[in-house]
Design a protein around this motif. Structure first.
Motif, PDB file in Angstrom:
ATOM      1  N   GLU A  29     -18.865   9.326  20.102  1.00  0.00           N
ATOM      2  CA  GLU A  29     -18.602   8.216  20.955  1.00  0.00           C
ATOM      3  C   GLU A  29     -19.103   8.531  22.564  1.00  0.00           C
ATOM      4  O   GLU A  29     -19.412   7.515  23.025  1.00  0.00           O
ATOM      5  CB  GLU A  29     -17.042   7.789  20.792  1.00  0.00           C
ATOM      6  N   ILE A  65     -26.113   3.932  14.059  1.00  0.00           N
ATOM      7  CA  ILE A  65     -26.177   2.740  14.397  1.00  0.00           C
ATOM      8  C   ILE A  65     -25.885   1.821  13.189  1.00  0.00           C
ATOM      9  O   ILE A  65     -24.797   0.658  13.176  1.00  0.00           O
ATOM     10  CB  ILE A  65     -27.635   2.183  14.925  1.00  0.00           C
ATOM     11  N   LYS A  68     -22.482   1.601  12.158  1.00  0.00           N
ATOM     12  CA  LYS A  68     -21.575   1.200  13.168  1.00  0.00           C
ATOM     13  C   LYS A  68     -20.740   2.156  13.696  1.00  0.00           C
ATOM     14  O   LYS A  68     -19.403   1.848  14.138  1.00  0.00           O
ATOM     15  CB  LYS A  68     -20.991  -0.199  12.765  1.00  0.00           C
ATOM     16  N   ILE A  70     -21.415   3.927  16.553  1.00  0.00           N
ATOM     17  CA  ILE A  70     -21.848   3.806  17.727  1.00  0.00           C
ATOM     18  C   ILE A  70     -22.399   2.290  18.139  1.00  0.00           C
ATOM     19  O   ILE A  70     -22.691   1.826  17.353  1.00  0.00           O
ATOM     20  CB  ILE A  70     -22.931   4.941  18.377  1.00  0.00           C
ATOM     21  N   ASN A  71     -21.840   2.117  19.317  1.00  0.00           N
ATOM     22  CA  ASN A  71     -22.418   0.880  20.026  1.00  0.00           C
ATOM     23  C   ASN A  71     -23.582   1.264  21.020  1.00  0.00           C
ATOM     24  O   ASN A  71     -23.539   1.869  21.876  1.00  0.00           O
ATOM     25  CB  ASN A  71     -21.526   0.100  20.892  1.00  0.00           C
ATOM     26  N   VAL A  72     -24.769   0.931  20.275  1.00  0.00           N
ATOM     27  CA  VAL A  72     -26.049   1.426  20.808  1.00  0.00           C
ATOM     28  C   VAL A  72     -26.230   0.804  22.164  1.00  0.00           C
ATOM     29  O   VAL A  72     -27.241   1.149  22.854  1.00  0.00           O
ATOM     30  CB  VAL A  72     -27.342   1.263  19.825  1.00  0.00           C
ATOM     31  N   GLN A  73     -25.747  -0.441  22.569  1.00  0.00           N
ATOM     32  CA  GLN A  73     -25.844  -1.253  23.696  1.00  0.00           C
ATOM     33  C   GLN A  73     -25.478  -0.300  24.996  1.00  0.00           C
ATOM     34  O   GLN A  73     -26.079  -0.668  25.921  1.00  0.00           O
ATOM     35  CB  GLN A  73     -25.171  -2.421  23.606  1.00  0.00           C
ATOM     36  N   ASP A  74     -24.533   0.537  24.709  1.00  0.00           N
ATOM     37  CA  ASP A  74     -24.262   1.401  25.765  1.00  0.00           C
ATOM     38  C   ASP A  74     -25.300   2.432  26.139  1.00  0.00           C
ATOM     39  O   ASP A  74     -25.527   2.865  27.288  1.00  0.00           O
ATOM     40  CB  ASP A  74     -23.175   2.345  25.471  1.00  0.00           C
ATOM     41  N   LEU A 102     -31.743  -5.426  16.924  1.00  0.00           N
ATOM     42  CA  LEU A 102     -29.984  -5.888  17.375  1.00  0.00           C
ATOM     43  C   LEU A 102     -30.341  -6.433  18.481  1.00  0.00           C
ATOM     44  O   LEU A 102     -28.942  -6.758  19.273  1.00  0.00           O
ATOM     45  CB  LEU A 102     -29.604  -4.244  17.651  1.00  0.00           C
TER      46      LEU A 102
END
Length: 103
Positions: A29, A65, A68, A70-74, A102
């Protein structure tokens, strides 16, 4: 780098260390782990080892990814730049395509 090498050499090491799939989100995370993986890829001088590590990191990130975890947007910009830098490697191109779906 050494951790990846040890894990690859001994497939059961993960289980003996107590790293279960349930504990994986806590491990990844923090974006610094992924950033460290990326900078390790960039800093390896040996091209063969660099290509190998890039492939491993790409497959690892795709799995995180898709599941789900991790949130790759970060990390979107950093991962996208990594994919572009190593676009000659098939797995990096695959990760780039996954990122594009995505958006």
């Amino acid at each position: 780098q050494q951790v990846l090498a040890e894990l690859e050499a001994d497939k059961k090491l993960v289980n003996r260390c107590g790293l279960s799939p349930a504990k994986l989100p806590d491990l990844v995370e923090n974006p610094p782990l992924i950033s460290n993986c990326i900078s390790s890829c960039e800093n390896i001088k040996d091209k063969y080892m660099q290509n190998r590590l890039v492939r491993l990191v790409c497959v690892f990130l795709q799995s995180l990814i898709r599941n789900k975890i991790i949130n790759v947007q970060d990390l979107f910009i950093e991962v996208q730049a990594f994919c572009i830098e190593f676009s000659r490697i098939r797995e990096a191109a695959g990760l780039f395509r996954l990122l594009k779906t995505l958006e």
